[in-house]
Design an enzyme around this catalytic site. Structure first.
Site, mmCIF file in Angstrom:
data_model
loop_
_atom_site.group_PDB
_atom_site.id
_atom_site.type_symbol
_atom_site.label_atom_id
_atom_site.label_comp_id
_atom_site.label_asym_id
_atom_site.label_seq_id
_atom_site.Cartn_x
_atom_site.Cartn_y
_atom_site.Cartn_z
ATOM 1 N N GLN A 14 -56.727 12.719 -23.274
ATOM 2 C CA GLN A 14 -56.542 13.339 -24.397
ATOM 3 C C GLN A 14 -56.579 10.942 -24.225
ATOM 4 O O GLN A 14 -56.682 10.618 -22.807
ATOM 5 C CB GLN A 14 -54.846 13.237 -24.838
ATOM 6 C CG GLN A 14 -53.823 13.555 -23.564
ATOM 7 C CD GLN A 14 -53.235 14.308 -24.257
ATOM 8 O OE1 GLN A 14 -52.640 14.004 -25.219
ATOM 9 N NE2 GLN A 14 -52.821 14.779 -23.049
ATOM 10 N N GLY A 15 -56.013 10.532 -25.185
ATOM 11 C CA GLY A 15 -55.350 9.421 -25.225
ATOM 12 C C GLY A 15 -56.542 8.405 -24.833
ATOM 13 O O GLY A 15 -58.410 8.807 -25.898
ATOM 14 N N GLY A 17 -58.890 7.783 -22.561
ATOM 15 C CA GLY A 17 -59.886 7.772 -21.900
ATOM 16 C C GLY A 17 -60.858 9.180 -22.575
ATOM 17 O O GLY A 17 -61.908 9.358 -22.419
ATOM 18 N N ALA A 19 -60.833 8.017 -25.848
ATOM 19 C CA ALA A 19 -61.860 7.134 -27.085
ATOM 20 C C ALA A 19 -62.438 6.284 -25.559
ATOM 21 O O ALA A 19 -64.108 6.476 -25.670
ATOM 22 C CB ALA A 19 -60.191 5.744 -27.221
ATOM 23 N N ASP A 35 -59.420 16.288 -16.161
ATOM 24 C CA ASP A 35 -57.844 15.937 -16.047
ATOM 25 C C ASP A 35 -57.439 17.441 -15.452
ATOM 26 O O ASP A 35 -58.710 18.533 -15.428
ATOM 27 C CB ASP A 35 -58.516 16.085 -17.906
ATOM 28 C CG ASP A 35 -57.672 15.366 -18.522
ATOM 29 O OD1 ASP A 35 -57.124 14.439 -18.821
ATOM 30 O OD2 ASP A 35 -56.037 16.032 -17.936
ATOM 31 N N ASP A 63 -56.717 17.493 -10.185
ATOM 32 C CA ASP A 63 -55.497 16.420 -10.326
ATOM 33 C C ASP A 63 -55.495 15.363 -9.207
ATOM 34 O O ASP A 63 -55.699 15.890 -8.572
ATOM 35 C CB ASP A 63 -53.924 17.618 -9.046
ATOM 36 C CG ASP A 63 -52.947 16.989 -9.284
ATOM 37 O OD1 ASP A 63 -52.908 15.141 -9.399
ATOM 38 O OD2 ASP A 63 -52.254 17.539 -9.361
ATOM 39 N N TYR A 150 -43.178 2.674 -12.503
ATOM 40 C CA TYR A 150 -43.975 2.807 -13.353
ATOM 41 C C TYR A 150 -44.731 0.685 -13.647
ATOM 42 O O TYR A 150 -46.129 0.743 -13.283
ATOM 43 C CB TYR A 150 -43.768 2.523 -14.675
ATOM 44 C CG TYR A 150 -45.315 2.755 -15.354
ATOM 45 C CD1 TYR A 150 -46.401 3.624 -15.735
ATOM 46 C CD2 TYR A 150 -45.817 1.778 -16.286
ATOM 47 C CE1 TYR A 150 -47.451 3.718 -16.539
ATOM 48 C CE2 TYR A 150 -46.608 1.335 -17.681
ATOM 49 C CZ TYR A 150 -47.457 2.298 -17.276
ATOM 50 O OH TYR A 150 -48.810 2.711 -18.206
ATOM 51 N N LYS A 154 -48.484 -0.370 -11.646
ATOM 52 C CA LYS A 154 -49.785 -1.068 -12.290
ATOM 53 C C LYS A 154 -49.799 -2.629 -11.894
ATOM 54 O O LYS A 154 -51.145 -2.723 -11.661
ATOM 55 C CB LYS A 154 -49.018 -1.069 -13.783
ATOM 56 C CG LYS A 154 -49.286 0.066 -13.988
ATOM 57 C CD LYS A 154 -50.810 1.037 -14.388
ATOM 58 C CE LYS A 154 -50.446 2.167 -15.732
ATOM 59 N NZ LYS A 154 -51.869 2.949 -15.582
#
Ligand SMILES: NC(=O)C1=CN([C@@H]2O[C@H](COP(=O)(O)OP(=O)(O)OC[C@H]3O[C@@H](n4cnc5c(N)ncnc54)[C@H](O)[C@@H]3O)[C@@H](O)[C@H]2O)C=CC1
Ligand SMILES: CCCCCC(=O)/C=C/C=C\C/C=C\C/C=C\CCCC(=O)O
Length: 265
Positions: A14-15, A17, A19, A35, A63, A150, A154
């Site tokens: 989804q999201g 990935g 696209a 995924d 995973d 987070y 990053k």
């Protein structure tokens, strides 16, 4: 333009990935989707088989925080497709409550995927024309106060990408490695910031996060996918960080030397 190329995208059910998978398929590549969510992943594969043909994609459940699962699936992908030219470390979560899980997926997962991909690309493909894209975030370049861990993961992805890309260049691996740094994107990940079981002790900062989202404005996955494709095609960049905001995409200019303010001891 990507005909004959094989791509792997983690977190592709989804999201962002998903696209990235679409834009790779539209440009002729074959895509191995990876995924942890096998229900969504398999559903997407059925849909993509109809849209692009049955030989273009295959879903693999793994995973990225598990060494064993990631390594086993990587071998399965090589067995199925023969080689890999494009590898995108995209899987990520925003969970400040279970922050160790966030580190395991967002940072350790990227390191794991990069090492697996580098090892294959430099040996099997003779180090020619291969590219790794690590999905960081604008939070990899500046502080996101409601998500400190987070933010750390990053920043880690950006630092790791800059260092490993130099190692690749100096060692003559022939593999380019770059980071993608989007601002807030309309995906389910964004919902995390309103969920107390994800924000934990930073739940009180919900309105600060909302004001940041309002300031940057949500961008669509398709815009980030175009920047992703640009990073694949732009053979002049290695170790770059490409920012994607609502107003457009731009490479970060990292200072050759950090600016400092001297103090007297
Ligand atoms: N949505 C946003 O505003 C932004 C997202 N990003 C980054 O983009 C990447 C993708 O995020 P989104 O598409 O927004 O999120 P999403 O939640 O829509 O999709 C993430 C996908 O990753 C998968 N995933 C999660 N943990 C996994 C694991 N351990 N192993 C394998 N797959 C796993 C999920 O099942 C899901 O399919 C993440 O790294 C995220 O940090 C970066 C900047 C902004
Ligand atoms: C829980 C929400 C998921 C977060 C998704 C994400 O990664 C989005 C990040 C977007 C922005 C991060 C916020 C602040 C970053 C601060 C400064 C960056 C530099 C400022 C600039 O260049 O404009």
């Amino acid at each position: 333009m990507l005909k004959g190329k094989v791509a792997v995208v983690s977190g592709s059910a989804q999201g962002l990935g998903k696209a990235f998978t679409h834009i790779l398929l539209e440009n002729g590549a074959q895509v191995a989707m990876l995924d942890v969510n096998h229900v969504m992943g398999q559903e997407l594969q059925v849909q993509l088989n109809h849209q692009y043909g049955s030989d273009r994609t295959q879903f693999f459940k793994a995973d990225v925080s598990s060494d064993q699962q990631f390594t086993d699936v990587f071998q399965e992908i090589i067995s199925k497709f023969g080689h890999i030219n494009i590898f995108c470390n995209n899987a990520g979560i925003a969970d400040e409550k279970n922050w160790e899980k966030t580190v395991s997926i967002n940072l350790s997962g990227v390191v794991r995927g990069t090492y697996l991909a580098l090892d294959h690309m430099k040996k099997e493909n003779g180090g020619n024309g291969c590219v790794i894209i690590n999905v960081a975030s604008l939070a990899g370049l500046g502080p996101f106060p409601s998500a400190p861990v987070y933010t750390a993961t990053k920043h880690g992805v950006v630092g790791f990408t800059r260092a490993i890309s130099m190692a690749s260049q100096v060692s003559g691996y022939g593999v380019r490695i770059n980071a993608l740094c989007p601002s807030f994107v309309r995906t389910t990940l964004i919902d995390s910031f309103k969920q107390e079981d994800k924000t934990g002790q930073f739940y009180n900062l919900v309105s600060l996060t909302q004001s940041l989202i309002d300031k940057f404005t949500l961008i669509e996955v398709e815009q980030v996918a175009k920047a992703f494709l640009h990073l694949i095609k732009d053979e002049s960049v290695n170790g770059a960080a490409l920012v994607v905001k609502s107003e457009g995409a731009a490479y970060v200019t990292f200072p050759k030397e950090v600016e400092t303010t001297p103090i007297s001891l």
